[in-house]
Design a protein around this motif. Structure first.
Motif, PDB file in Angstrom:
ATOM      1  N   ILE A   1       0.831  -1.083  -0.073  1.00 50.68           N
ATOM      2  CA  ILE A   1       0.006   0.029   0.292  1.00 50.68           C
ATOM      3  C   ILE A   1       1.004   1.268   0.169  1.00 50.68           C
ATOM      4  O   ILE A   1       1.631   0.856   0.936  1.00 50.68           O
ATOM      5  N   PRO A   2       0.933   1.999  -0.730  1.00 49.79           N
ATOM      6  CA  PRO A   2       1.708   3.705  -0.814  1.00 49.79           C
ATOM      7  C   PRO A   2       1.086   3.811   0.238  1.00 49.79           C
ATOM      8  O   PRO A   2       0.014   4.548   1.280  1.00 49.79           O
ATOM      9  N   MET A   3       2.146   4.377   0.858  1.00 46.94           N
ATOM     10  CA  MET A   3       2.741   4.452   2.205  1.00 46.94           C
ATOM     11  C   MET A   3       2.319   6.881   1.411  1.00 46.94           C
ATOM     12  O   MET A   3       3.396   7.480   1.197  1.00 46.94           O
ATOM     13  N   LEU A   4       1.608   7.448   2.055  1.00 45.05           N
ATOM     14  CA  LEU A   4       0.660   9.007   1.490  1.00 45.05           C
ATOM     15  C   LEU A   4       1.369  10.028   2.914  1.00 45.05           C
ATOM     16  O   LEU A   4       0.484   9.221   3.629  1.00 45.05           O
ATOM     17  N   VAL A   5       1.704  11.242   2.503  1.00 43.83           N
ATOM     18  CA  VAL A   5       2.059  12.101   4.312  1.00 43.83           C
ATOM     19  C   VAL A   5       1.438  13.278   3.438  1.00 43.83           C
ATOM     20  O   VAL A   5       1.512  13.344   1.889  1.00 43.83           O
ATOM     21  N   ARG A   6       0.518  13.758   4.265  1.00 41.79           N
ATOM     22  CA  ARG A   6      -0.057  15.310   3.810  1.00 41.79           C
ATOM     23  C   ARG A   6       0.758  16.506   3.452  1.00 41.79           C
ATOM     24  O   ARG A   6       2.120  16.258   3.723  1.00 41.79           O
ATOM     25  N   LEU A   7       1.022  17.011   2.610  1.00 47.45           N
ATOM     26  CA  LEU A   7       1.762  17.999   2.005  1.00 47.45           C
ATOM     27  C   LEU A   7       1.058  19.425   2.001  1.00 47.45           C
ATOM     28  O   LEU A   7       0.062  19.874   1.959  1.00 47.45           O
ATOM     29  N   PRO A   8       1.456  20.681   3.568  1.00 47.16           N
ATOM     30  CA  PRO A   8       3.020  20.319   3.266  1.00 47.16           C
ATOM     31  C   PRO A   8       3.047  19.547   5.208  1.00 47.16           C
ATOM     32  O   PRO A   8       2.905  19.435   5.297  1.00 47.16           O
ATOM     33  N   LEU A   9       4.400  19.295   5.009  1.00 49.49           N
ATOM     34  CA  LEU A   9       4.924  17.786   5.598  1.00 49.49           C
ATOM     35  C   LEU A   9       5.170  18.618   7.146  1.00 49.49           C
ATOM     36  O   LEU A   9       5.190  19.099   7.596  1.00 49.49           O
ATOM     37  N   GLU A  10       4.242  17.981   8.389  1.00 45.30           N
ATOM     38  CA  GLU A  10       4.374  18.673   9.440  1.00 45.30           C
ATOM     39  C   GLU A  10       4.950  18.260  10.169  1.00 45.30           C
ATOM     40  O   GLU A  10       5.402  18.629  11.573  1.00 45.30           O
TER      41      GLU A  10
ATOM     42  N   GLU B   1       9.982  23.929  15.594  1.00 38.77           N
ATOM     43  CA  GLU B   1       9.710  25.122  15.216  1.00 38.77           C
ATOM     44  C   GLU B   1       9.271  25.132  13.483  1.00 38.77           C
ATOM     45  O   GLU B   1       8.472  26.166  12.776  1.00 38.77           O
ATOM     46  N   GLY B   2      10.127  24.677  13.096  1.00 40.21           N
ATOM     47  CA  GLY B   2      10.355  24.841  11.772  1.00 40.21           C
ATOM     48  C   GLY B   2       9.096  24.580  10.922  1.00 40.21           C
ATOM     49  O   GLY B   2       8.544  25.360   9.881  1.00 40.21           O
ATOM     50  N   PRO B   3       8.224  23.456  11.286  1.00 38.66           N
ATOM     51  CA  PRO B   3       7.327  22.638  10.010  1.00 38.66           C
ATOM     52  C   PRO B   3       6.484  23.671   9.745  1.00 38.66           C
ATOM     53  O   PRO B   3       5.634  24.018   8.800  1.00 38.66           O
ATOM     54  N   ALA B   4       6.214  24.798  11.086  1.00 39.44           N
ATOM     55  CA  ALA B   4       5.085  25.448  11.381  1.00 39.44           C
ATOM     56  C   ALA B   4       5.011  27.035  11.107  1.00 39.44           C
ATOM     57  O   ALA B   4       4.460  27.598   9.780  1.00 39.44           O
ATOM     58  N   PHE B   5       6.235  27.256  10.115  1.00 40.40           N
ATOM     59  CA  PHE B   5       6.614  28.559   9.820  1.00 40.40           C
ATOM     60  C   PHE B   5       7.823  27.936   8.466  1.00 40.40           C
ATOM     61  O   PHE B   5       8.282  28.712   8.079  1.00 40.40           O
TER      62      PHE B   5
ATOM     63  N   GLU C   1       8.655  27.177   0.480  1.00 39.67           N
ATOM     64  CA  GLU C   1       9.357  26.059   1.959  1.00 39.67           C
ATOM     65  C   GLU C   1      10.313  26.158   1.757  1.00 39.67           C
ATOM     66  O   GLU C   1      11.017  25.865   0.856  1.00 39.67           O
ATOM     67  N   GLN C   2      11.248  25.389   2.755  1.00 40.77           N
ATOM     68  CA  GLN C   2      12.869  24.861   2.537  1.00 40.77           C
ATOM     69  C   GLN C   2      13.027  24.000   3.222  1.00 40.77           C
ATOM     70  O   GLN C   2      12.142  23.393   4.733  1.00 40.77           O
ATOM     71  N   LEU C   3      13.378  23.033   2.306  1.00 42.43           N
ATOM     72  CA  LEU C   3      13.599  21.794   2.798  1.00 42.43           C
ATOM     73  C   LEU C   3      15.339  21.941   3.736  1.00 42.43           C
ATOM     74  O   LEU C   3      16.520  21.798   2.966  1.00 42.43           O
ATOM     75  N   LEU C   4      15.891  21.153   4.652  1.00 42.54           N
ATOM     76  CA  LEU C   4      17.317  21.176   5.041  1.00 42.54           C
ATOM     77  C   LEU C   4      17.395  19.661   5.427  1.00 42.54           C
ATOM     78  O   LEU C   4      17.071  18.900   6.083  1.00 42.54           O
ATOM     79  N   ILE C   5      18.558  19.049   4.200  1.00 44.27           N
ATOM     80  CA  ILE C   5      18.807  17.847   4.238  1.00 44.27           C
ATOM     81  C   ILE C   5      20.052  17.848   4.936  1.00 44.27           C
ATOM     82  O   ILE C   5      21.020  18.423   4.697  1.00 44.27           O
ATOM     83  N   VAL C   6      20.641  17.379   6.715  1.00 48.41           N
ATOM     84  CA  VAL C   6      21.295  16.867   7.027  1.00 48.41           C
ATOM     85  C   VAL C   6      22.165  15.624   6.524  1.00 48.41           C
ATOM     86  O   VAL C   6      21.574  14.732   7.437  1.00 48.41           O
TER      87      VAL C   6
END
Length: 687
Positions: free
Chosen positions: A456-465, A606-610, A580-585
């Motif tokens: 089953i595809p694993m889907l998550v809503r956007l924007p990521l929470e 705090e980042g996901p909310a902003f 929207e910003q994504l930081l890959i570490v």
């Protein structure tokens, strides 16, 4: 919260004074038997029925009716009573239906005196049976619980009572039916549907009958900010809220994950409104009950109608929703729910079969005379044969439901849009940069041990929470052939594929990706992102680069936070990047000092909310030097793995789901082609 039980499942009872409410589509007989510690009935005086409706602590109706209320006071029962069994039967000689397979599935609910439901159970999968054990209330270690049984008897009340050890079963069954016939003129016919009843989330099976009815299953939960579509159940799979099965997974899928693993819960995890029960004696098609929802109705299906007696033919997008994307999303969600519920029903049935076999063996071996000789061997063989029969029936129902899900997956997967599709889906070959943000994103696939070939595809809503943590360490059921370096490489490849997917599903200029690669260990894996020119800048290297990038993103969160909370969103500095910003570490904690770690935790919280999201590629053990300081960081992220691992759990049924990342097919250039189109769209947008 009501526990909607599956066959064999139990639930604690919070109070002693209870009502047991029974609803069916035709007049039925309701009764109660009392059992001792071994479950045996001591005599006819331990049976409450229409001819003798009152016993200490128990009162049952005096006539057949379509709806019943039974009263039980557990504190008033004799101390020798350890089990209260609720039985239902079709009246004999009344001219009505002779088998439960010809009527609507009975619905049973245990409630408090104020009407609050404690547990409920829909008794499905009955055919020739004319009597059934619906529920049993039993005392164990001083605590009363309720168990859903659903054991039917084709031989009627006489066979049911005899199975409970009553010598006078035949005579008592005849007396019960005679008492029912004498009062049949006063029996209550099935009441007409009422608005209040139509709104009540009852698990009443009904014939498949419309485009919004697909495979079975009640709805798992919803994604953040949404109300989950309500659904029915798979054939032969009673379901409801259940405690976790098997081992406890180390992570629970968030409410916004569409296999969501979804959402509430019952799990129970949220029930759909079912059509009113059919009229007395009318046949009911249990082969494919439909999911019902309160969402907008779907368009008519394009597949030809199924022949009578056959399951409904699957159609892509036949769930509810205002758009095809939403309908497909809800359909995938329903497929996940169906797999969860039918597997829960199978596991519960197997547990019930094993428990029943153990009870029968204990009962037989408690008599010293049966421990030796052929009598004991015969009892053991009979118990094992009955166990095998029950398990085979449960597997039959599971295989039937899995076949329906496979058929549905075959038509749904090719119809998915890019945001929901796997990398090997042909839809990517016709990819165009979208102008709108999709409602969800595919992170990978989910499966259960009983159904390895149903994913089953694993889907998550956007924007990521929530942020994402790609675990590069060794744990759980990881691939034992992969060494530490190989796992790190796979983890970063998984992160790059997810980042490419995020870039591909956002409109130009609405998603920005930053990378921290302090030690430069990810140069090869990051090459597709760097080469396509879709990053905001070169990967940050060294302690200075890490500090600078984290400082800028932390400042961005502070500015947006102050603007939003102050109601001055238009006061942001000129040229401020609102994407929207994504930081890959990569390779955390290399290159991070204490201040950088604090900033990272702040971004995770705090980042996901902003508009700032975090994707960690890290081995938790390597960060152990920080001690419990980082525990909140790991808990705030959704843990994913670069190899199949069964660490995810849904919060209402409790299955341990195996997660598989959505990887690029070997030798394919689909990701590079998609990133090239994203980069071209960005250049055109910036002109």
């Amino acid at each position: 919260m009501t526990a909607e039980l599956v066959r064999g499942q139990n639930h604690p009872l919070p109070e002693a004074r209870l009502e047991i409410r029974v609803s069916a589509g035709t007049p039925i007989v309701a009764g109660v038997t009392l059992g001792d510690e071994g479950g045996r009935i001591q005599g006819v005086e331990w049976v409450a029925h229409p001819g003798a409706p009152t016993l200490p602590g128990v009162e049952v109706p005096r006539q057949a009716a379509a709806d019943h209320r039974l009263a039980v006071d557990l504190d008033a029962l004799a101390s020798s009573v350890h089990r209260v069994t609720v039985l239902l039967a079709l009246p004999s000689g009344s001219g009505g239906p002779a088998r439960f397979g010809a009527v609507a599935a009975p619905f049973v609910a245990v409630t408090g005196l104020d009407g609050t439901e404690v547990a409920s159970y829909t008794i499905t999968d009955l055919e020739p049976e004319s009597a059934v054990i619906a529920l049993e209330l039993y005392r164990r270690q001083g605590v009363w619980k309720v168990r859903a049984v659903g054991q039917g008897y084709a031989g009627g009340l006489a066979e049911l009572l005899a199975d409970q050890g009553l010598p006078q079963a035949q005579q008592l069954a005849g007396g019960i039916h005679e008492a029912v016939l004498q009062g049949l003129a006063r029996s209550v016919a099935a009441p007409p549907p009422r608005v209040a009843d139509a709104d009540r989330p009852r698990r009443t099976a009904a014939p498949a009958q419309g485009p919004d009815q697909t495979h079975g299953g009640s709805a798992p939960q919803g994604l953040p900010g949404t109300t989950p579509p309500q659904q029915g159940h798979t054939p032969g799979s009673p379901y409801g809220a259940t405690p976790p099965y098997g081992s406890s997974p180390d992570a629970t899928l968030p409410d916004h994950a569409s296999p969501q693993l979804g959402g509430p819960a019952p799990a129970d995890p949220s029930a759909g409104t079912q059509p009113a029960a059919s009229t007395s004696g009318a046949p009911v098609n249990y082969s494919h009950p439909g999911r019902q929802t309160t969402a907008p109705p779907p368009p008519p299906p394009t597949a030809p109608p199924a022949r009578p007696g056959e399951p409904a033919r699957p159609v892509a997008g036949d769930a509810t929703g205002w758009s095809m994307e939403e309908r497909l999303y809800n359909q995938v969600w329903g497929m996940f729910e169906d797999l969860a519920r039918t597997t829960a029903a199978y596991r519960s049935a197997v547990d019930f079969a094993e428990s029943r076999m153990e009870q029968e063996l204990d009962k037989a071996l408690s008599d010293p005379r049966s421990r030796i000789g052929g009598q004991g061997d015969a009892v053991r063989e009979a118990a094992r044969a009955k166990h095998a029969q029950l398990v085979d029936r449960a597997r039959e129902a599971l295989d039937r439901d899995l076949a329906q899900l496979r058929a549905e997956a075959e038509v749904v997967e090719p119809a998915l849009p890019p945001a929901f599709a796997s990398w090997d889906n042909p839809v990517w070959h016709g990819y165009r940069v979208p102008m709108e943000i999709p409602m969800a994103l595919r992170l990978g696939d989910l499966r259960l041990p009983e159904s390895e070939d149903v994913r089953i595809p694993m889907l998550v809503r956007l924007p990521l929470e929530r942020g994402l943590w790609i675990d590069s360490g060794r744990s759980g059921s990881r691939d034992s052939l992969a060494d530490s370096d190989e796992l790190r490489r796979r983890a970063l490849d998984t992160a790059v594929a997810l980042a490419a997917r995020l870039l591909a599903v956002y409109p130009p200029g609405e998603f920005t990706v930053h990378v921290v690669d302090a030690a430069g260990a990810g140069v090869s894996a990051l090459a597709p992102l760097v080469g396509a020119g879709v990053l905001a800048g070169p990967p940050a290297a060294g302690a200075a680069g890490v500090s600078d990038l984290l400082g800028r993103l932390t400042q961005r969160v502070d500015l947006v936070q102050m603007a939003v909370r102050g109601g001055a969103a238009d006061a942001l500095p000129p040229g401020f990047d609102t994407a929207e910003q994504l930081l890959i570490v990569n390779d955390f904690p290399h290159g991070f000092d204490d201040r950088a770690v604090t900033q990272l935790r702040y971004l995770a919280d705090e980042g996901p909310a902003f508009g700032v999201h975090l994707m960690m590629v890290a081995d938790r053990e390597e960060a152990a030097a920080y001690g419990p300081l980082l525990d909140p960081l790991w808990r705030s992220l959704m843990r994913l793995t670069p190899t199949p691992d069964d660490h995810l759990a849904d919060p209402w049924v409790g299955h341990a789901w195996t997660y598989e990342p959505s990887n690029i097919p070997p030798g394919s250039r689909v990701m590079q082609d998609v990133l090239a189109r994203v980069a071209e769209a960005r250049r055109s947008w910036n002109r």
